[in-house]
Design an enzyme around this catalytic site. Structure first.
Site, PDB file in Angstrom:
ATOM      1  N   ARG A 106       0.561  -1.128   0.074  1.00 46.71           N
ATOM      2  CA  ARG A 106      -0.023  -0.008   0.060  1.00 46.71           C
ATOM      3  C   ARG A 106       0.928   1.276   0.162  1.00 46.71           C
ATOM      4  NH1 ARG A 106      -4.389   1.247   4.589  1.00 46.71           N
ATOM      5  NH2 ARG A 106      -2.577   1.332   5.770  1.00 46.71           N
ATOM      6  N   THR A 110      -0.758   7.423  -0.942  1.00 44.37           N
ATOM      7  CA  THR A 110      -2.236   7.421  -1.431  1.00 44.37           C
ATOM      8  C   THR A 110      -3.151   6.367  -1.017  1.00 44.37           C
ATOM      9  OG1 THR A 110      -1.310   5.817  -3.194  1.00 44.37           O
ATOM     10  CG2 THR A 110      -1.218   8.278  -3.622  1.00 44.37           C
ATOM     11  N   ASP A 202       0.674  -2.258  12.565  1.00 46.07           N
ATOM     12  CA  ASP A 202       1.259  -2.751  11.002  1.00 46.07           C
ATOM     13  C   ASP A 202       1.607  -4.233  11.093  1.00 46.07           C
ATOM     14  OD1 ASP A 202       3.057  -1.456   8.245  1.00 46.07           O
ATOM     15  OD2 ASP A 202       3.074  -3.658   8.741  1.00 46.07           O
ATOM     16  N   ASP A 205       4.982  -5.576   9.766  1.00 43.55           N
ATOM     17  CA  ASP A 205       6.096  -5.181  10.893  1.00 43.55           C
ATOM     18  C   ASP A 205       6.174  -6.086  11.975  1.00 43.55           C
ATOM     19  OD1 ASP A 205       7.169  -3.358   8.797  1.00 43.55           O
ATOM     20  OD2 ASP A 205       6.383  -1.547  10.024  1.00 43.55           O
TER      21      ASP A 205
HETATM   22  C1  PRP Z   1      -1.147  -4.269   4.610  1.00 41.88           C
HETATM   23  C2  PRP Z   1      -1.892  -5.373   4.700  1.00 41.88           C
HETATM   24  C3  PRP Z   1      -2.666  -5.135   3.530  1.00 41.88           C
HETATM   25  C4  PRP Z   1      -2.828  -3.961   3.339  1.00 41.88           C
HETATM   26  C5  PRP Z   1      -4.147  -3.613   3.683  1.00 41.88           C
HETATM   27  O1  PRP Z   1       0.166  -4.536   4.038  1.00 41.88           O
HETATM   28  O2  PRP Z   1      -1.210  -6.561   4.907  1.00 41.88           O
HETATM   29  O3  PRP Z   1      -1.996  -5.984   2.390  1.00 41.88           O
HETATM   30  O4  PRP Z   1      -1.631  -3.183   3.888  1.00 41.88           O
HETATM   31  O5  PRP Z   1      -4.591  -2.271   3.500  1.00 41.88           O
HETATM   32  P1  PRP Z   1      -5.592  -1.642   2.332  1.00 41.88           P
HETATM   33  O6  PRP Z   1      -6.897  -2.587   2.698  1.00 41.88           O
HETATM   34  O7  PRP Z   1      -5.824  -0.322   2.893  1.00 41.88           O
HETATM   35  O8  PRP Z   1      -5.170  -1.988   1.154  1.00 41.88           O
HETATM   36  P2  PRP Z   1       1.275  -3.325   3.472  1.00 41.88           P
HETATM   37  O9  PRP Z   1       1.000  -2.526   2.364  1.00 41.88           O
HETATM   38  O10 PRP Z   1       1.650  -2.533   4.698  1.00 41.88           O
HETATM   39  O11 PRP Z   1       2.526  -4.526   2.911  1.00 41.88           O
HETATM   40  P3  PRP Z   1       3.348  -5.210   3.843  1.00 41.88           P
HETATM   41  O12 PRP Z   1       2.415  -6.543   3.864  1.00 41.88           O
HETATM   42  O13 PRP Z   1       4.437  -5.664   2.913  1.00 41.88           O
HETATM   43  O14 PRP Z   1       3.576  -4.833   5.230  1.00 41.88           O
HETATM   44  N1  URA Z   2      -2.032  -2.560   7.036  1.00 38.84           N
HETATM   45  C1  URA Z   2      -1.631  -3.051   8.596  1.00 38.84           C
HETATM   46  O1  URA Z   2      -0.622  -3.626   8.725  1.00 38.84           O
HETATM   47  N2  URA Z   2      -2.268  -2.579   9.534  1.00 38.84           N
HETATM   48  C2  URA Z   2      -3.325  -1.687   9.515  1.00 38.84           C
HETATM   49  O2  URA Z   2      -4.081  -1.287  10.369  1.00 38.84           O
HETATM   50  C3  URA Z   2      -3.929  -1.005   8.060  1.00 38.84           C
HETATM   51  C4  URA Z   2      -3.055  -1.656   7.045  1.00 38.84           C
END
Ligand code: PRP
Ligand code: URA
Length: 214
Positions: A106, A110, A202, A205
């Site tokens: 994400r 944006t 997160d 993380d």
């Molecule tokens: C997080 C999560 C989803 C997304 C959800 O991933 O694991 O994939 O955000 O958010 P959304 O519903 O607003 O799209 P992230 O983009 O943080 O990537 P990561 O898994 O690599 O940490």
């Molecule tokens: N992605 C995450 O990992 N946590 C949130 O709360 C939203 C998006």
């Protein structure tokens, strides 16, 4: 609260207990990964309750009986990175499942999903696809993943999340009313940065120990 017929929020006491551990800010990555795995098993069990079976003959030591085996070809689609932690548990449940990774992150500015990894073959090879991602926040990533799978030819798609926000459920339900959503909790709302409140922070993380300490 809106009524979403495709949303299934687990009421199982084991799920609710484990979710408290997952949310707790003091839960370290090792324990966090363990609980992601345990919750994935329990949610996967619920999400796969209508997988199709076919009849087979099973020879017990005493006689041949009419048994059943799984007929659906199951596809697990973890969204990188955070969805990775859900795969092993789901494979324990469904050892013959195929795993198709999708890389989406994400954009922090944006909040829109950016695709960076997709090696799906030309045609769908599964009957039932389970998208695995701990967090359903704005729904951008889930909607993008569903669109990729539908273009691929997937027809039965389910979404398995640990925590969902109403905004994300609404976005998925509106764009894809055929996709059922299984989660452990429907939380209150998103904050101004698109994080789920109260949420768990997160998910990527916290699993991989990559949080910014600042
Ligand atoms: C997080 C999560 C989803 C997304 C959800 O991933 O694991 O994939 O955000 O958010 P959304 O519903 O607003 O799209 P992230 O983009 O943080 O990537 P990561 O898994 O690599 O940490
Ligand atoms: N992605 C995450 O990992 N946590 C949130 O709360 C939203 C998006």
């Amino acid at each position: 609260m809106a009524d979403w017929p495709t949303l299934h929020v687990s009421q199982h006491p084991a799920v609710r207990h484990k979710l408290g551990i997952l949310r707790d800010v003091s839960t370290e990555p090792k324990k966090f990964r363990e609980v992601v795995r345990e919750l994935s098993w329990l949610l996967g069990y619920e999400a796969l309750a209508d997988a199709r079976l076919r009849k087979i003959d099973v020879p017990t030591p005493l006689e041949v009986m009419h048994g059943e085996e799984l007929a659906d070809r199951i596809g697990l689609v973890p969204i990188l990175r955070a969805g990775l932690g859900m795969v092993d548990a789901m494979l324990e449940l469904m050892p013959t499942a195929q795993v198709w990774h999708l890389g989406l992150f994400r954009d922090e500015r944006t909040l829109r999903p950016v695709e960076y990894y997709n090696k799906l073959p030309n045609e769908s090879t599964v009957d039932l696809s389970l998208i695995l991602d701990p967090m359903l926040a704005t729904g951008g990533s889930a909607t993008a993943a569903i669109e990729v799978l539908k273009r691929w030819g997937a027809v039965r798609i389910k979404l398995v999340n640990l925590i969902a926000a109403p905004e994300g459920v609404e976005a998925v339900a509106k764009a894809h009313p055929d996709v059922e959503i299984y989660c452990a909790s429907l939380d209150r709302q998103l904050n101004e940065k698109g994080y789920i409140m109260p949420g768990l922070g997160d998910a990527g993380d916290r699993q991989f120990g990559t949080g910014n300490p600042g």
